[in-house]
Design a protein around this motif. Structure first.
Motif, PDB file in Angstrom:
ATOM      1  N   CYS A  61       3.662  -1.845  35.019  1.00 41.50           N
ATOM      2  CA  CYS A  61       3.171  -3.242  35.426  1.00 41.50           C
ATOM      3  C   CYS A  61       2.294  -3.452  36.441  1.00 41.50           C
ATOM      4  O   CYS A  61       2.567  -2.734  37.325  1.00 41.50           O
ATOM      5  N   ARG A  62       1.502  -4.395  36.000  1.00 43.62           N
ATOM      6  CA  ARG A  62       0.288  -4.278  37.273  1.00 43.62           C
ATOM      7  C   ARG A  62      -0.298  -2.932  37.711  1.00 43.62           C
ATOM      8  O   ARG A  62      -0.466  -2.499  38.865  1.00 43.62           O
ATOM      9  N   GLY A  63      -0.364  -2.079  36.759  1.00 45.43           N
ATOM     10  CA  GLY A  63      -0.933  -0.561  37.264  1.00 45.43           C
ATOM     11  C   GLY A  63       0.135   0.173  37.536  1.00 45.43           C
ATOM     12  O   GLY A  63      -0.325   1.401  37.913  1.00 45.43           O
ATOM     13  N   GLN A  64       1.217  -0.061  37.805  1.00 43.03           N
ATOM     14  CA  GLN A  64       2.169   0.823  38.436  1.00 43.03           C
ATOM     15  C   GLN A  64       3.261   1.411  37.507  1.00 43.03           C
ATOM     16  O   GLN A  64       3.656   0.606  36.529  1.00 43.03           O
ATOM     17  N   LYS A  65       3.964   2.504  37.880  1.00 41.18           N
ATOM     18  CA  LYS A  65       4.831   3.053  36.475  1.00 41.18           C
ATOM     19  C   LYS A  65       6.174   2.520  36.727  1.00 41.18           C
ATOM     20  O   LYS A  65       6.845   2.304  37.899  1.00 41.18           O
ATOM     21  N   LEU A  66       6.719   2.123  35.559  1.00 40.00           N
ATOM     22  CA  LEU A  66       8.033   1.611  35.414  1.00 40.00           C
ATOM     23  C   LEU A  66       8.872   2.516  34.335  1.00 40.00           C
ATOM     24  O   LEU A  66       8.098   3.260  33.639  1.00 40.00           O
ATOM     25  N   ALA A  67      10.121   2.337  34.360  1.00 39.96           N
ATOM     26  CA  ALA A  67      10.765   3.137  33.270  1.00 39.96           C
ATOM     27  C   ALA A  67      11.559   2.081  32.682  1.00 39.96           C
ATOM     28  O   ALA A  67      12.093   1.237  33.243  1.00 39.96           O
ATOM     29  N   TYR A  68      11.565   1.994  31.263  1.00 40.44           N
ATOM     30  CA  TYR A  68      12.440   1.272  30.561  1.00 40.44           C
ATOM     31  C   TYR A  68      13.693   2.232  30.141  1.00 40.44           C
ATOM     32  O   TYR A  68      13.689   3.035  29.205  1.00 40.44           O
ATOM     33  N   ILE A  69      14.836   1.915  30.460  1.00 39.68           N
ATOM     34  CA  ILE A  69      16.115   2.548  30.256  1.00 39.68           C
ATOM     35  C   ILE A  69      16.515   2.287  29.127  1.00 39.68           C
ATOM     36  O   ILE A  69      16.841   0.853  28.852  1.00 39.68           O
ATOM     37  N   TYR A  70      16.992   3.014  28.027  1.00 39.87           N
ATOM     38  CA  TYR A  70      17.624   2.860  26.938  1.00 39.87           C
ATOM     39  C   TYR A  70      18.783   3.634  26.468  1.00 39.87           C
ATOM     40  O   TYR A  70      18.848   5.110  26.769  1.00 39.87           O
ATOM     41  N   ALA A  71      19.845   2.999  25.956  1.00 42.25           N
ATOM     42  CA  ALA A  71      20.877   3.525  25.128  1.00 42.25           C
ATOM     43  C   ALA A  71      21.690   4.218  25.873  1.00 42.25           C
ATOM     44  O   ALA A  71      22.004   5.610  25.757  1.00 42.25           O
ATOM     45  N   LEU A  72      22.103   3.678  27.045  1.00 39.73           N
ATOM     46  CA  LEU A  72      23.182   4.581  28.097  1.00 39.73           C
ATOM     47  C   LEU A  72      24.481   4.613  27.228  1.00 39.73           C
ATOM     48  O   LEU A  72      25.112   3.674  26.596  1.00 39.73           O
ATOM     49  N   ALA A  73      25.015   5.837  27.102  1.00 43.14           N
ATOM     50  CA  ALA A  73      26.238   5.900  26.235  1.00 43.14           C
ATOM     51  C   ALA A  73      27.129   7.000  26.833  1.00 43.14           C
ATOM     52  O   ALA A  73      26.804   8.027  27.429  1.00 43.14           O
ATOM     53  N   THR A 110      16.081  10.307  40.307  1.00 43.36           N
ATOM     54  CA  THR A 110      15.426  11.187  39.615  1.00 43.36           C
ATOM     55  C   THR A 110      13.932  10.465  39.473  1.00 43.36           C
ATOM     56  O   THR A 110      12.931  10.916  39.663  1.00 43.36           O
ATOM     57  N   LEU A 111      14.023   9.330  39.200  1.00 39.44           N
ATOM     58  CA  LEU A 111      12.785   8.372  38.870  1.00 39.44           C
ATOM     59  C   LEU A 111      12.192   8.097  39.934  1.00 39.44           C
ATOM     60  O   LEU A 111      10.796   7.999  40.177  1.00 39.44           O
ATOM     61  N   GLU A 112      12.774   7.879  41.049  1.00 40.26           N
ATOM     62  CA  GLU A 112      12.142   7.694  42.443  1.00 40.26           C
ATOM     63  C   GLU A 112      11.333   8.859  42.906  1.00 40.26           C
ATOM     64  O   GLU A 112      10.251   8.570  43.351  1.00 40.26           O
ATOM     65  N   ARG A 113      11.902  10.132  42.740  1.00 38.31           N
ATOM     66  CA  ARG A 113      11.087  11.179  43.024  1.00 38.31           C
ATOM     67  C   ARG A 113       9.939  11.406  42.210  1.00 38.31           C
ATOM     68  O   ARG A 113       9.008  12.110  42.445  1.00 38.31           O
ATOM     69  N   GLN A 114       9.957  10.984  40.996  1.00 38.24           N
ATOM     70  CA  GLN A 114       8.799  10.882  40.027  1.00 38.24           C
ATOM     71  C   GLN A 114       7.976  10.055  40.284  1.00 38.24           C
ATOM     72  O   GLN A 114       6.888   9.999  39.242  1.00 38.24           O
ATOM     73  N   GLY A 115       8.088   9.107  41.140  1.00 41.78           N
ATOM     74  CA  GLY A 115       6.898   7.835  41.312  1.00 41.78           C
ATOM     75  C   GLY A 115       7.242   6.771  40.710  1.00 41.78           C
ATOM     76  O   GLY A 115       6.039   6.134  40.850  1.00 41.78           O
ATOM     77  N   TYR A 116       8.206   6.599  40.092  1.00 44.54           N
ATOM     78  CA  TYR A 116       8.548   5.192  39.517  1.00 44.54           C
ATOM     79  C   TYR A 116       8.719   4.334  40.433  1.00 44.54           C
ATOM     80  O   TYR A 116       9.435   4.547  41.432  1.00 44.54           O
ATOM     81  N   GLU A 117       8.204   3.040  40.321  1.00 41.08           N
ATOM     82  CA  GLU A 117       8.520   1.898  41.345  1.00 41.08           C
ATOM     83  C   GLU A 117       9.706   1.022  40.958  1.00 41.08           C
ATOM     84  O   GLU A 117      10.338   0.545  41.668  1.00 41.08           O
ATOM     85  N   GLY A 118      10.059   1.025  39.822  1.00 41.04           N
ATOM     86  CA  GLY A 118      11.377   0.335  39.387  1.00 41.04           C
ATOM     87  C   GLY A 118      11.879   0.633  38.001  1.00 41.04           C
ATOM     88  O   GLY A 118      11.112   1.457  37.120  1.00 41.04           O
ATOM     89  N   ILE A 119      12.987   0.072  37.438  1.00 40.45           N
ATOM     90  CA  ILE A 119      13.322   0.070  36.048  1.00 40.45           C
ATOM     91  C   ILE A 119      13.687  -1.083  35.376  1.00 40.45           C
ATOM     92  O   ILE A 119      14.213  -1.994  36.160  1.00 40.45           O
ATOM     93  N   VAL A 120      13.195  -1.348  34.355  1.00 36.87           N
ATOM     94  CA  VAL A 120      13.632  -2.537  33.580  1.00 36.87           C
ATOM     95  C   VAL A 120      14.680  -1.918  32.337  1.00 36.87           C
ATOM     96  O   VAL A 120      14.677  -0.615  31.801  1.00 36.87           O
ATOM     97  N   LEU A 121      15.604  -2.871  31.819  1.00 40.58           N
ATOM     98  CA  LEU A 121      16.581  -2.515  30.829  1.00 40.58           C
ATOM     99  C   LEU A 121      16.999  -3.919  30.289  1.00 40.58           C
ATOM    100  O   LEU A 121      16.702  -5.186  30.910  1.00 40.58           O
ATOM    101  N   VAL A 122      17.305  -3.824  28.876  1.00 42.16           N
ATOM    102  CA  VAL A 122      18.036  -5.004  28.257  1.00 42.16           C
ATOM    103  C   VAL A 122      19.284  -4.508  27.976  1.00 42.16           C
ATOM    104  O   VAL A 122      19.686  -3.861  26.917  1.00 42.16           O
ATOM    105  N   PRO A 123      20.379  -5.176  28.595  1.00 46.48           N
ATOM    106  CA  PRO A 123      21.748  -4.785  28.507  1.00 46.48           C
ATOM    107  C   PRO A 123      22.230  -5.212  26.705  1.00 46.48           C
ATOM    108  O   PRO A 123      21.973  -6.323  25.997  1.00 46.48           O
TER     109      PRO A 123
END
Length: 256
Positions: A62-74, A95-108
Motif C-alpha cells: 500500500c503506497r509502496g510499503q509492505k503489508l501482510a494479508y493474514i489468512y485462515a487462522l485456525a 515476526t512480520l515487524e522484524r521482516q519489515g512489514y508496516e502493518g497487517i490486513v485481514l477479513v474476519p
C-alpha cells in the motif's frame, strides 16, 4: 508449545487442520498449497510436533510499503480455549515487524470474530457494498486475462479510484486465478466465479452499471457483486510496532 514455520513433515497436518476448521474440498486445498502457500509465509503452534494451530499470509503493498494479508487462522478443536490463537498472532506480529512489514490486513470470517481481532489491536479500515442483479438484454465487451494482465490494469485503476488501496499481486493473483476467472472490459475489471446460475463477483472495479450486461454476456441468470462502497464492514488493519503507517482505505480481494 512451540511456534515456528512448518516443517515439510507437518504439511499433511496443516491440510487436516484446514479441513477440520473450514471444511474446504481437497481440490481447494491442492490449489492453495500449490499456488498460495509458502512455509516462509506460515506459522504454526505445535505440541510435540503435532500442529495445534496455524496461520498464513500473503504479501501485498500500500503506497509502496509492505503489508501482510493474514489468512485462515485456525485452531484444532482439541486445543481451543487455551489462548493458543492469541499467542500465535502475537508471534506473527513480532515476526512480520522484524521482516519489515508496516502493518497487517485481514477479513474476519464472521462478524463475531471482529471482537477477537479488535482485542489484538485491529480496527476496521474498509467497507464494501454488495448488490444482486439480473442479466440485461444488452451484452458488454469483455475478455478473460492472465493474472499478470489483471494485476497491471488493477494497479492503474486503483490509482484512480483509491490511491491508498491495498495492491495484491504475485501469489495473491496466482491463487485467485485457481478460484475465479479474471476479466477486463470497458471501464471495469472483474474477478468472479460461478455458483450454479449465479455469477459471484469477488471484486468489480470501475463502472458497476455494467454488471447486468456482464451477467448476460457470461450466460448467467443473476449476479452477486462486491464493489467499493460504504456498506458492510470488511477489512481490518493493524500497524506493526511503532509504525505510524495509516490504514488503507480499500481492500478488495478476500479469499473467502
Amino acid at each position: 508449545m512451540t511456534i515456528d514455520a512448518p516443517t515439510l513433515g507437518q504439511i499433511s497436518q496443516l491440510w487436516n487442520l484446514w479441513r477440520e476448521t473450514f471444511g474446504d474440498s481437497g481440490e481447494f486445498l491442492e490449489a492453495f498449497f500449490e499456488a498460495g502457500f509458502s512455509p516462509d509465509r506460515c506459522l504454526c503452534a505445535s505440541e510435540n510436533g503435532t500442529v495445534a494451530a496455524a496461520v498464513y499470509w500473503f504479501n501485498c503493498t500500500c503506497r509502496g510499503q509492505k503489508l501482510a494479508y493474514i489468512y485462515a487462522l485456525a485452531t484444532s478443536a482439541k486445543y481451543r480455549g487455551q489462548g493458543i490463537a492469541h499467542r500465535l498472532m502475537d508471534t506473527v506480529h513480532h515476526t512480520l515487524e522484524r521482516q519489515g512489514y508496516e502493518g497487517i490486513v485481514l477479513v474476519p470470517g464472521t462478524h463475531a470474530l471482529r471482537g477477537f481481532y479488535e482485542a489484538l489491536g485491529y480496527r476496521t479500515c474498509s467497507r464494501i457494498s454488495e448488490f444482486v442483479c439480473a442479466g440485461a438484454a444488452d451484452e458488454v465487451q469483455l475478455r478473460r486475462v492472465t493474472p499478470q494482465e489483471y494485476a497491471q490494469q488493477r494497479r492503474e485503476l486503483l490509482s484512480l479510484l483509491a490511491p491508498d488501496a491495498v495492491i495484491q499481486e504475485n501469489e495473491n493473483l496466482a491463487f485467485l486465478a485457481t478460484q475465479a476467472e479474471l476479466y477486463i472490459g470497458q471501464n471495469f475489471l472483474l474477478a468472479a466465479h460461478s455458483d450454479g446460475d449465479t455469477l459471484v463477483g469477488i471484486e468489480l472495479l470501475g463502472d458497476a452499471q455494467m454488471a447486468p450486461g456482464i451477467v448476460q454476456t457470461l450466460g448467467y441468470t443473476k449476479g452477486n457483486f462486491r464493489i467499493q462502497g460504504d456498506g458492510e464492514d470488511f477489512a481490518m488493519y493493524r500497524p506493526l510496532g511503532s509504525s505510524e503507517f495509516p490504514a488503507p482505505s480499500y481492500f478488495g480481494l478476500a479469499f473467502d
